[in-house]
Design a protein around this motif. Structure first.
Motif, mmCIF file in Angstrom:
data_model
loop_
_atom_site.group_PDB
_atom_site.id
_atom_site.type_symbol
_atom_site.label_atom_id
_atom_site.label_comp_id
_atom_site.label_asym_id
_atom_site.label_seq_id
_atom_site.Cartn_x
_atom_site.Cartn_y
_atom_site.Cartn_z
ATOM 1 N N SER A 87 -8.650 4.119 12.999
ATOM 2 C CA SER A 87 -9.284 5.276 12.354
ATOM 3 C C SER A 87 -10.480 5.815 13.133
ATOM 4 O O SER A 87 -10.767 7.006 13.078
ATOM 5 C CB SER A 87 -9.703 4.935 10.922
ATOM 6 O OG SER A 87 -10.682 3.920 10.918
ATOM 7 N N GLU B 143 -0.383 2.887 7.257
ATOM 8 C CA GLU B 143 -1.044 1.643 6.897
ATOM 9 C C GLU B 143 -1.437 0.983 8.218
ATOM 10 O O GLU B 143 -0.628 0.919 9.139
ATOM 11 C CB GLU B 143 -0.092 0.737 6.120
ATOM 12 C CG GLU B 143 -0.731 -0.534 5.661
ATOM 13 C CD GLU B 143 0.228 -1.416 4.880
ATOM 14 O OE1 GLU B 143 -0.196 -2.518 4.517
ATOM 15 O OE2 GLU B 143 1.383 -1.027 4.650
ATOM 16 N N ASN B 144 -2.649 0.535 8.319
ATOM 17 C CA ASN B 144 -3.144 -0.056 9.563
ATOM 18 C C ASN B 144 -3.464 -1.522 9.319
ATOM 19 O O ASN B 144 -4.590 -1.879 8.976
ATOM 20 C CB ASN B 144 -4.351 0.740 10.070
ATOM 21 C CG ASN B 144 -3.949 2.164 10.388
ATOM 22 O OD1 ASN B 144 -3.076 2.397 11.205
ATOM 23 N ND2 ASN B 144 -4.558 3.122 9.718
ATOM 24 N N SER C 64 -3.952 -5.629 9.787
ATOM 25 C CA SER C 64 -4.774 -6.480 10.649
ATOM 26 C C SER C 64 -3.911 -7.180 11.689
ATOM 27 O O SER C 64 -2.695 -7.305 11.519
ATOM 28 C CB SER C 64 -5.511 -7.518 9.805
ATOM 29 O OG SER C 64 -6.357 -6.871 8.882
ATOM 30 N N SER D 46 -9.398 -6.952 11.623
ATOM 31 C CA SER D 46 -9.091 -5.926 10.632
ATOM 32 C C SER D 46 -8.467 -4.700 11.283
ATOM 33 O O SER D 46 -8.925 -4.230 12.325
ATOM 34 C CB SER D 46 -10.358 -5.501 9.892
ATOM 35 O OG SER D 46 -10.085 -4.370 9.076
ATOM 36 N N GLY E 9 -8.394 -1.889 9.632
ATOM 37 C CA GLY E 9 -9.132 -0.748 9.092
ATOM 38 C C GLY E 9 -8.384 -0.042 7.976
ATOM 39 O O GLY E 9 -7.341 -0.489 7.501
ATOM 40 N N GLU E 10 -8.934 1.078 7.590
ATOM 41 C CA GLU E 10 -8.409 1.845 6.468
ATOM 42 C C GLU E 10 -7.120 2.580 6.834
ATOM 43 O O GLU E 10 -6.830 2.794 8.009
ATOM 44 C CB GLU E 10 -9.459 2.864 6.018
ATOM 45 C CG GLU E 10 -9.777 3.888 7.097
ATOM 46 C CD GLU E 10 -11.125 4.565 6.930
ATOM 47 O OE1 GLU E 10 -11.991 4.034 6.231
ATOM 48 O OE2 GLU E 10 -11.299 5.626 7.539
ATOM 49 N N ALA E 11 -6.382 2.980 5.821
ATOM 50 C CA ALA E 11 -5.199 3.815 6.027
ATOM 51 C C ALA E 11 -5.658 5.173 6.557
ATOM 52 O O ALA E 11 -6.771 5.630 6.264
ATOM 53 C CB ALA E 11 -4.438 3.976 4.720
ATOM 54 N N THR E 12 -4.818 5.802 7.340
ATOM 55 C CA THR E 12 -5.130 7.116 7.900
ATOM 56 C C THR E 12 -3.955 8.058 7.660
ATOM 57 O O THR E 12 -2.836 7.617 7.403
ATOM 58 C CB THR E 12 -5.398 7.039 9.417
ATOM 59 O OG1 THR E 12 -4.257 6.460 10.065
ATOM 60 C CG2 THR E 12 -6.645 6.225 9.729
#
Length: 171
Positions: free
Chosen positions: A34, A65-66, A68, A75, A77-80
């Motif tokens: 992200s 979906e990203n 780990s 990690s 990180g967050e979804a983008t």
């Protein structure tokens, strides 16, 4: 472009070759997809330079979906939501089931920009290419010239790995 998936209203494509040499991130830091500069480049510079207005209009934004890194626990990180992206480690494993299928060459342009190609007999012309999954600290995963995954990754500032953009196009 190669077709990876077909759904009723869209088609998933990946570049057949590595198209450019872009570091995953311009700064040596622990970074997730992200916040990576390669994500910014794909969805801005590359988007506007590689596609006509009509083609841009046909690119479908995709929720990613990203996950780990499964070995190092780094990690993801967050979804983008992106119009253009890189495969994750899981996606690459699922789509290209063998190392042979993951091997790729680079365009002459990508080589002129810094992508290094192998001179090894069985892998001549192949290059490393980025995935969006993080590696260990300050690294991002790649697929190597042999088609094997570099789970630890390469330095995010590496300028010699290739970029294989993925897009979804509306039918």
């Amino acid at each position: 472009w190669e077709v990876l998936a077909v759904e009723k209203d869209r088609v998933m494509l990946i570049s057949r070759y590595c198209l450019d040499a872009i570091p995953y991130n311009t700064e040596a830091t622990s970074v997730v997809w992200s916040g990576s500069s390669i994500r910014t480049w794909l969805n801005s510079t590359f988007y506007y330079e590689a596609f006509s207005q009509k083609e841009q209009n046909s690119l479908v934004s995709t929720l990613l979906e990203n996950k780990s890194n499964e070995k190092y626990g780094t990690s993801g990180g967050e979804a983008t939501t992106d119009r253009i992206y890189l495969l994750s480690h899981e996606e690459a494993k699922e789509i290209f089931k063998t190392a042979d299928l993951r091997q790729v060459t680079a365009t002459k342009y990508a080589q002129s920009k810094g992508v290094i190609v192998s001179t090894l007999k069985n892998y001549k012309g192949n290059c490393d290419w980025w995935l969006r999954t993080p590696g260990d600290s300050y690294m991002a995963m790649t697929v190597g010239v042999t088609g094997d995954f570099a789970l630890r990754g390469n330095s995010v500032q590496l300028k010699t790995a290739g970029v294989r953009p993925v897009i979804w196009v509306s039918k």
